[in-house]
Design a protein around this motif. Structure first.
Motif, PDB file in Angstrom:
ATOM      1  N   LYS A   1      -4.193   9.337  10.241  1.00 57.33           N
ATOM      2  CA  LYS A   1      -3.978   9.265   8.801  1.00 57.33           C
ATOM      3  C   LYS A   1      -3.865  10.633   8.160  1.00 57.33           C
ATOM      4  O   LYS A   1      -3.325  10.767   7.059  1.00 57.33           O
ATOM      5  CB  LYS A   1      -5.102   8.470   8.142  1.00 57.33           C
ATOM      6  CG  LYS A   1      -6.454   9.165   8.177  1.00 57.33           C
ATOM      7  CD  LYS A   1      -7.579   8.270   7.695  1.00 57.33           C
ATOM      8  CE  LYS A   1      -7.319   7.719   6.323  1.00 57.33           C
ATOM      9  NZ  LYS A   1      -8.406   6.844   5.858  1.00 57.33           N
ATOM     10  N   ASP A   2      -4.387  11.683   8.833  1.00 59.39           N
ATOM     11  CA  ASP A   2      -4.344  13.036   8.279  1.00 59.39           C
ATOM     12  C   ASP A   2      -3.089  13.789   8.683  1.00 59.39           C
ATOM     13  O   ASP A   2      -2.793  14.842   8.092  1.00 59.39           O
ATOM     14  CB  ASP A   2      -5.575  13.824   8.723  1.00 59.39           C
ATOM     15  CG  ASP A   2      -6.868  13.203   8.239  1.00 59.39           C
ATOM     16  OD1 ASP A   2      -6.862  12.660   7.125  1.00 59.39           O
ATOM     17  OD2 ASP A   2      -7.867  13.253   8.978  1.00 59.39           O
ATOM     18  N   ILE A   3      -2.350  13.306   9.669  1.00 59.49           N
ATOM     19  CA  ILE A   3      -1.164  14.027  10.133  1.00 59.49           C
ATOM     20  C   ILE A   3       0.114  13.225   9.938  1.00 59.49           C
ATOM     21  O   ILE A   3       1.208  13.754  10.174  1.00 59.49           O
ATOM     22  CB  ILE A   3      -1.302  14.401  11.626  1.00 59.49           C
ATOM     23  CG1 ILE A   3      -1.399  13.157  12.492  1.00 59.49           C
ATOM     24  CG2 ILE A   3      -2.496  15.306  11.839  1.00 59.49           C
ATOM     25  CD1 ILE A   3      -1.408  13.446  13.984  1.00 59.49           C
ATOM     26  N   ALA A   4       0.007  11.967   9.510  1.00 58.45           N
ATOM     27  CA  ALA A   4       1.202  11.131   9.358  1.00 58.45           C
ATOM     28  C   ALA A   4       1.021  10.199   8.173  1.00 58.45           C
ATOM     29  O   ALA A   4      -0.096   9.956   7.705  1.00 58.45           O
ATOM     30  CB  ALA A   4       1.472  10.319  10.627  1.00 58.45           C
ATOM     31  N   SER A   5       2.138   9.701   7.674  1.00 57.30           N
ATOM     32  CA  SER A   5       2.135   8.747   6.560  1.00 57.30           C
ATOM     33  C   SER A   5       3.050   7.577   6.908  1.00 57.30           C
ATOM     34  O   SER A   5       3.999   7.720   7.693  1.00 57.30           O
ATOM     35  CB  SER A   5       2.605   9.417   5.265  1.00 57.30           C
ATOM     36  OG  SER A   5       3.916   9.931   5.406  1.00 57.30           O
TER      37      SER A   5
ATOM     38  N   GLU B   1       5.963   5.118   6.287  1.00 52.31           N
ATOM     39  CA  GLU B   1       7.222   5.174   5.543  1.00 52.31           C
ATOM     40  C   GLU B   1       7.257   4.087   4.472  1.00 52.31           C
ATOM     41  O   GLU B   1       6.981   2.918   4.733  1.00 52.31           O
ATOM     42  CB  GLU B   1       8.390   4.995   6.504  1.00 52.31           C
ATOM     43  CG  GLU B   1       9.752   5.202   5.864  1.00 52.31           C
ATOM     44  CD  GLU B   1      10.864   5.085   6.872  1.00 52.31           C
ATOM     45  OE1 GLU B   1      11.364   6.116   7.352  1.00 52.31           O
ATOM     46  OE2 GLU B   1      11.222   3.944   7.200  1.00 52.31           O
TER      47      GLU B   1
ATOM     48  N   ARG C   1       4.324   5.482  -0.745  1.00 52.54           N
ATOM     49  CA  ARG C   1       4.396   6.779  -1.426  1.00 52.54           C
ATOM     50  C   ARG C   1       4.309   6.567  -2.925  1.00 52.54           C
ATOM     51  O   ARG C   1       4.387   5.444  -3.428  1.00 52.54           O
ATOM     52  CB  ARG C   1       5.713   7.481  -1.091  1.00 52.54           C
ATOM     53  CG  ARG C   1       6.944   6.702  -1.530  1.00 52.54           C
ATOM     54  CD  ARG C   1       8.231   7.427  -1.196  1.00 52.54           C
ATOM     55  NE  ARG C   1       9.414   6.705  -1.635  1.00 52.54           N
ATOM     56  CZ  ARG C   1       9.928   6.765  -2.849  1.00 52.54           C
ATOM     57  NH1 ARG C   1       9.358   7.526  -3.768  1.00 52.54           N
ATOM     58  NH2 ARG C   1      11.011   6.080  -3.175  1.00 52.54           N
TER      59      ARG C   1
ATOM     60  N   ASN D   1       5.643   8.703   9.740  1.00 46.79           N
ATOM     61  CA  ASN D   1       6.343   9.979   9.597  1.00 46.79           C
ATOM     62  C   ASN D   1       5.330  11.120   9.716  1.00 46.79           C
ATOM     63  O   ASN D   1       4.389  11.196   8.909  1.00 46.79           O
ATOM     64  CB  ASN D   1       7.064  10.059   8.250  1.00 46.79           C
ATOM     65  CG  ASN D   1       8.166   9.032   8.130  1.00 46.79           C
ATOM     66  OD1 ASN D   1       8.790   8.666   9.128  1.00 46.79           O
ATOM     67  ND2 ASN D   1       8.413   8.554   6.917  1.00 46.79           N
ATOM     68  N   LEU D   2       5.517  11.988  10.701  1.00 45.19           N
ATOM     69  CA  LEU D   2       4.636  13.137  10.856  1.00 45.19           C
ATOM     70  C   LEU D   2       4.890  14.151   9.743  1.00 45.19           C
ATOM     71  O   LEU D   2       6.043  14.448   9.407  1.00 45.19           O
ATOM     72  CB  LEU D   2       4.844  13.810  12.215  1.00 45.19           C
ATOM     73  CG  LEU D   2       4.416  13.024  13.463  1.00 45.19           C
ATOM     74  CD1 LEU D   2       4.663  13.857  14.706  1.00 45.19           C
ATOM     75  CD2 LEU D   2       2.957  12.625  13.372  1.00 45.19           C
ATOM     76  N   ARG D   3       3.819  14.676   9.164  1.00 46.56           N
ATOM     77  CA  ARG D   3       3.982  15.690   8.116  1.00 46.56           C
ATOM     78  C   ARG D   3       4.502  17.010   8.683  1.00 46.56           C
ATOM     79  O   ARG D   3       5.227  17.732   7.998  1.00 46.56           O
ATOM     80  CB  ARG D   3       2.638  15.901   7.407  1.00 46.56           C
ATOM     81  CG  ARG D   3       2.165  14.652   6.664  1.00 46.56           C
ATOM     82  CD  ARG D   3       0.916  14.936   5.842  1.00 46.56           C
ATOM     83  NE  ARG D   3       0.558  13.759   5.056  1.00 46.56           N
ATOM     84  CZ  ARG D   3      -0.293  12.839   5.450  1.00 46.56           C
ATOM     85  NH1 ARG D   3      -0.877  12.959   6.637  1.00 46.56           N
ATOM     86  NH2 ARG D   3      -0.594  11.799   4.693  1.00 46.56           N
ATOM     87  N   ASN D   4       4.122  17.331   9.911  1.00 47.31           N
ATOM     88  CA  ASN D   4       4.651  18.508  10.609  1.00 47.31           C
ATOM     89  C   ASN D   4       5.320  18.022  11.898  1.00 47.31           C
ATOM     90  O   ASN D   4       4.639  17.815  12.917  1.00 47.31           O
ATOM     91  CB  ASN D   4       3.535  19.503  10.942  1.00 47.31           C
ATOM     92  CG  ASN D   4       2.906  20.082   9.699  1.00 47.31           C
ATOM     93  OD1 ASN D   4       3.599  20.543   8.792  1.00 47.31           O
ATOM     94  ND2 ASN D   4       1.583  20.063   9.642  1.00 47.31           N
TER      95      ASN D   4
ATOM     96  N   ALA E   1       9.529  13.338  14.687  1.00 45.27           N
ATOM     97  CA  ALA E   1       8.963  13.097  13.363  1.00 45.27           C
ATOM     98  C   ALA E   1       8.619  11.649  13.102  1.00 45.27           C
ATOM     99  O   ALA E   1       7.822  11.360  12.212  1.00 45.27           O
ATOM    100  CB  ALA E   1       9.931  13.590  12.270  1.00 45.27           C
TER     101      ALA E   1
END
Length: 369
Positions: free
Chosen positions: A30-34, A36, A39, A195-198, A225
């Motif tokens: 949950k800290d590295i991805a969201s 889709e 939002r 979706n990975l943030r990085n 990603a």
């Protein structure tokens, strides 16, 4: 003695393996991805703030404020189009807000209010009913309330004044009521995407492996990603996300050096490595001093006093700094200690890192902000 010796050797071997094994920091999914589609949505609207203490728009310089005032009064049954209105207690503003995910009708959201004309302050003003539209032109929320700027102003009789904060921009906590939902239905979705943030291929594969280890055959890494999820029917989309978002994953980061030359800031990732390289750094100081002096004639002579220039130029080179060897595929801490051993400032260190990169010894990407 033999038994003790064997235990000691085994203990040393275990300690050696534990020391050599890299310790990777783990993060929750949950800290590295969201997810889709989950939002916030941006809303915007145009409105009027009234009740200002002479700090609003001057109607002569703000025709939009005058037109808005006349249109509003006409809707209320008052015609002021031929009147010479010259009030400064009203201001035209733009209202913005973020509509959270899954916000339902009737819930409250915070709004931001910003002056558009030449108003001096919005402190104490009241925002009249304002519709907030989304990108599709539909009204999703209605805003109204008292504006709080959080600024402080003071002035004297001579005209001097001081201001802390921005009095022409304010906020209304819970100032808008949601009227229309976005219509995003998570429960009816049979397939989700993370979706990975990085973005990173290694991290994406690790996320998919961690999910499949707990729920086999439910995750697939499409690229660096995006990870596609197929929730089990017995859990549903929301239940599946709540189960996997707390799974730990070792995040892989690229070797990168971030340089902010303006503020002299350097940020290096743990994967940065430097090949063996020798570095020498010194400073050259050039000093120029002007010492003009007056040349006076002798007593009882016909001469004149003349100012003559006297320039002294000196060049000093800082000594005592020898060439040092840095690198050798070492850890980040060793690299930092080696650079600190040079005794240079952060700005000089930026130049050193760029020179190491030009020499091909820095195994990392340099990004200049």
């Amino acid at each position: 003695m033999r038994l003790i010796l064997r235990i000691t050797v085994a203990a040393l071997a275990a300690a050696s393996l534990a020391w050599s094994a890299p310790v990777l920091a783990q993060s929750r999914i949950k800290d590295i991805a969201s997810v889709e589609g989950v939002r916030t949505n941006q809303l915007v609207g145009y409105g009027l703030v009234v009740g200002l203490n002479g700090t609003g728009d001057s109607l002569r310089n703000s025709p939009m404020t005058r037109q808005s005032l006349e249109a509003m009064m006409e809707r209320l049954g008052v015609n002021i189009r031929d009147a010479n209105a010259n009030t400064k207690n009203i201001a035209a503003v733009m209202v913005t807000a973020d509509l959270p995910s899954f916000a339902t009708a009737g819930s409250r959201i915070d709004i931001n209010v910003s002056a558009m004309g030449d108003a001096k302050s919005l402190l104490g003003g009241t925002l009249l009913v304002t519709g907030l539209q989304g990108a599709d032109g539909q009204v999703y929320a209605v805003a109204q309330g008292t504006v709080q700027t959080g600024s402080v102003s003071a002035g004297g009789a001579s005209g001097s004044s001081i201001t802390r904060g921005v009095p022409t921009s304010g906020r209304i906590a819970g100032g808008a009521s949601v009227e229309l939902e976005t219509g995003f239905s998570l429960a009816s979705m049979s397939e989700l995407r993370l979706n990975l943030r990085n973005p990173d291929f290694t991290t994406a594969q690790r996320v998919a492996q961690a999910i499949n280890l707990a729920y086999p055959g439910t995750a697939f890494a499409d690229n660096g990603a995006v990870i596609t999820l197929r929730p089990p029917p017995q859990l549903g989309a929301a239940g599946f996300i709540s189960r996997i978002e707390n799974l730990p994953v070792s995040v892989d980061t690229p070797a990168r050096v971030i340089i902010d030359e303006v503020n002299g800031v350097i940020v290096m990732g743990d994967a940065v490595r430097v090949s063996t390289v020798a570095i020498a750094q010194g400073n050259l100081t050039v000093s120029i001093q002007e010492r003009p002096f007056a040349s006076q004639p002798g007593p009882f002579s016909d001469g004149e006093t003349v100012v003559l220039p006297d320039t002294e130029v000196t060049i000093e080179e800082e000594r005592g700094r020898q060439m040092r060897i840095v690198g050798g595929d070492t850890s980040l801490s060793t690299l930092v200690n080696g650079l600190n051993a040079l005794g240079v400032s952060p700005r000089d260190m930026i130049s050193i890192l760029q020179a190491i990169r030009a020499a091909g010894a820095l195994q990392a990407e340099i990004e200049v902000m």
